[in-house]
Write an enzyme that holds these catalytic residues in place. Structure first.
Site, PDB file in Angstrom:
ATOM      1  N   HIS A 154     -19.481  10.925   2.929  1.00  0.00           N
ATOM      2  CA  HIS A 154     -18.235  10.331   2.440  1.00  0.00           C
ATOM      3  C   HIS A 154     -18.485   8.839   2.321  1.00  0.00           C
ATOM      4  O   HIS A 154     -18.714   8.164   3.326  1.00  0.00           O
ATOM      5  CB  HIS A 154     -17.088  10.613   3.410  1.00  0.00           C
ATOM      6  N   PRO A 205     -10.191  16.014   1.076  1.00  0.00           N
ATOM      7  CA  PRO A 205      -9.212  15.043   0.581  1.00  0.00           C
ATOM      8  C   PRO A 205      -8.193  14.670   1.643  1.00  0.00           C
ATOM      9  O   PRO A 205      -7.800  15.489   2.477  1.00  0.00           O
ATOM     10  CB  PRO A 205      -8.535  15.805  -0.561  1.00  0.00           C
ATOM     11  N   GLY A 206      -7.764  13.438   1.624  1.00  0.00           N
ATOM     12  CA  GLY A 206      -6.645  12.996   2.444  1.00  0.00           C
ATOM     13  C   GLY A 206      -5.619  12.362   1.532  1.00  0.00           C
ATOM     14  O   GLY A 206      -4.613  12.957   1.165  1.00  0.00           O
ATOM     15  N   CYS A 234       8.504 -11.524  11.338  1.00  0.00           N
ATOM     16  CA  CYS A 234       8.190 -12.933  11.569  1.00  0.00           C
ATOM     17  C   CYS A 234       6.710 -13.160  11.275  1.00  0.00           C
ATOM     18  O   CYS A 234       5.913 -13.512  12.146  1.00  0.00           O
ATOM     19  CB  CYS A 234       8.534 -13.303  13.007  1.00  0.00           C
ATOM     20  N   TYR A 265      -1.450   6.823   4.323  1.00  0.00           N
ATOM     21  CA  TYR A 265      -1.596   5.609   5.129  1.00  0.00           C
ATOM     22  C   TYR A 265      -0.331   4.755   5.069  1.00  0.00           C
ATOM     23  O   TYR A 265      -0.381   3.539   5.110  1.00  0.00           O
ATOM     24  CB  TYR A 265      -2.836   4.816   4.699  1.00  0.00           C
TER      25      TYR A 265
END
Length: 399
Positions: A169, A248-249, A319, A355
């Site tokens: 990968h 796959p992700g 912040c 993600y």
């Protein structure tokens, strides 16, 4: 609308999109979902029901996969190190392991664990949509260096392990040109594994088009045929048929989810117009971390018509100066053409399934947003909104 029912910010998933992406990869013998992209156990369970296997990169991901109903044989632990919890779970459940460092072989042996082995190979090159997701080459920590593979396979066999699978990968969001280079690299590695090889894992990294109007440049039929031809050559080398596995992700889940957030302030800063929303990089960190682009749309709270297009910078409540959703790699803040909006309007960040929620945090003591699934015409909560009590639950104050 989900926001009216569950408030904002929140994640909204459409599992039909995930199922469509799965169907596109059915030519491969094994589809192994890289759950780090989006590990909600409801989603994992549904994917398992469609026949997928799952990748786990930590002890926690092993626990998630087991909780979602995956049998140990359908889970693979992939990492470059073992911590004590991961090694204990691998031993307890006899979970197959994809080793990324030679030391992992010794640790398995010393622990008395004999499980099917995959070896992740670093072929000496990598590529991705950002340098931060490049997983090959001398500057990457991932995988066993290709020049050390022969010695590692021989040692594994001496210790009684079977090397069932080789895995490469090179990075996330790569292109066809770079992914095709993996084929020849893989074929050159196969002879060292020889007769025990059962599976070739082509990894993941399939690209997703985040910008509207751009076509996904990956021809999946061409990609599969390229690997299928390679599989036949590899089968001739080892003397028997081998399986093709894809991992796959992001490709499965990225387009399945939006982050819905409310505009809390509209203000001018010199010549720049800002929309400040109630989601920040504690929810979606990809723009701040990678300079990643996400399509943004506006849903007016009252008016049914959108305002004129204006140049806008979209930022969150944290912040931190880098809490900006419209920025490029390197932290360069840019504006986006968006409809003129008002406080209370909904701002939707698209293609946030990969993600997104998975990388959320409690920084600034912000609460984790709920996850909502749209399926069969209904919204179902698959992760509750975190409470302040939940956030503080493990902290101790000694008076």
């Amino acid at each position: 609308m989900a926001v009216e029912q569950f408030s904002s910010p929140l994640w909204v998933y459409d599992f039909g999109v995930i199922e469509k992406r799965i169907l596109e990869l059915r030519s491969f013998d094994v589809i192994r979902y890289a759950q780090k992209a989006s590990p909600n156990i409801n989603l994992l369970s549904k994917m398992g029901g469609l026949g997928l296997e799952v990748d786990a990169v930590s002890a926690g991901e092993i626990v998630r996969a087991l909780r979602a109903g995956f049998s140990p044989s359908r889970i693979k632990y992939t990492a470059d190190v073992f911590d004590k919890d991961a090694l204990a779970l691998v031993k307890e459940h006899s979970i197959p392991v994809n080793i990324g460092s030679p030391d992992m072989l010794w640790q398995l042996h010393e622990a008395g664990v004999k499980v099917p082995l995959t070896i992740r190979i670093n072929p000496g090159f990598g590529h991705g949509h950002s340098q931060k997701v490049n997983t090959g080459g001398e500057l990457s920590k991932h995988g066993v260096w290709h020049g050390e593979l022969d010695a590692l396979v021989k040692k594994a066999m001496q210790l009684g392990f079977s090397v069932d699978c080789l895995h490469m990968h090179i990075g996330s969001g790569s292109d066809f040109e770079h992914l095709s280079q993996v084929v020849s690299a893989m074929e050159s590695m196969v002879p060292v594994a020889c007769k025990s090889l059962k599976t070739i894992s082509v990894g993941g990294g399939l690209p997703v088009s985040y910008k509207r109007g751009e076509q996904n440049n990956m021809d999946l039929e061409k990609y599969y045929n390229m690997w299928d031809s390679s599989r036949k050559r590899i089968s001739n080398i080892v003397g028997h048929a081998v399986q093709l596995e894809v991992e796959p992700g992001r490709y499965l889940v990225a387009e399945s989810c939006v982050l819905a957030t409310e505009i809390l302030a509209v203000k001018k800063m010199g010549n720049n117009l800002f929309y400040l929303v109630n989601a920040g990089f504690t929810d979606l960190v990809r723009p701040a971390f990678y300079g990643a682009y996400h399509h943004i749309s506006i849903i007016p709270k009252k008016s049914k018509e959108l305002g004129e297009l204006v140049d806008v910078i979209v930022a969150g409540p944290l912040c931190e100066s880098c809490d900006v959703f419209t920025q490029e790699e390197g932290g360069v803040v840019v504006s986006r053409k968006l409809p003129l909006a008002k406080v209370g309007d909904l701002l939707v960040i698209h293609d946030a399934g990969a993600y997104g929620s998975a990388m959320s945090s409690n920084y600034n003591s912000r609460l984790l947003a709920p996850e909502i699934l749209w399926e069969k015409g209904e919204f179902t909560q698959i992760r509750k909104r975190q409470t302040f009590e939940h956030m503080l639950n493990n902290e101790v104050c000694n008076e």
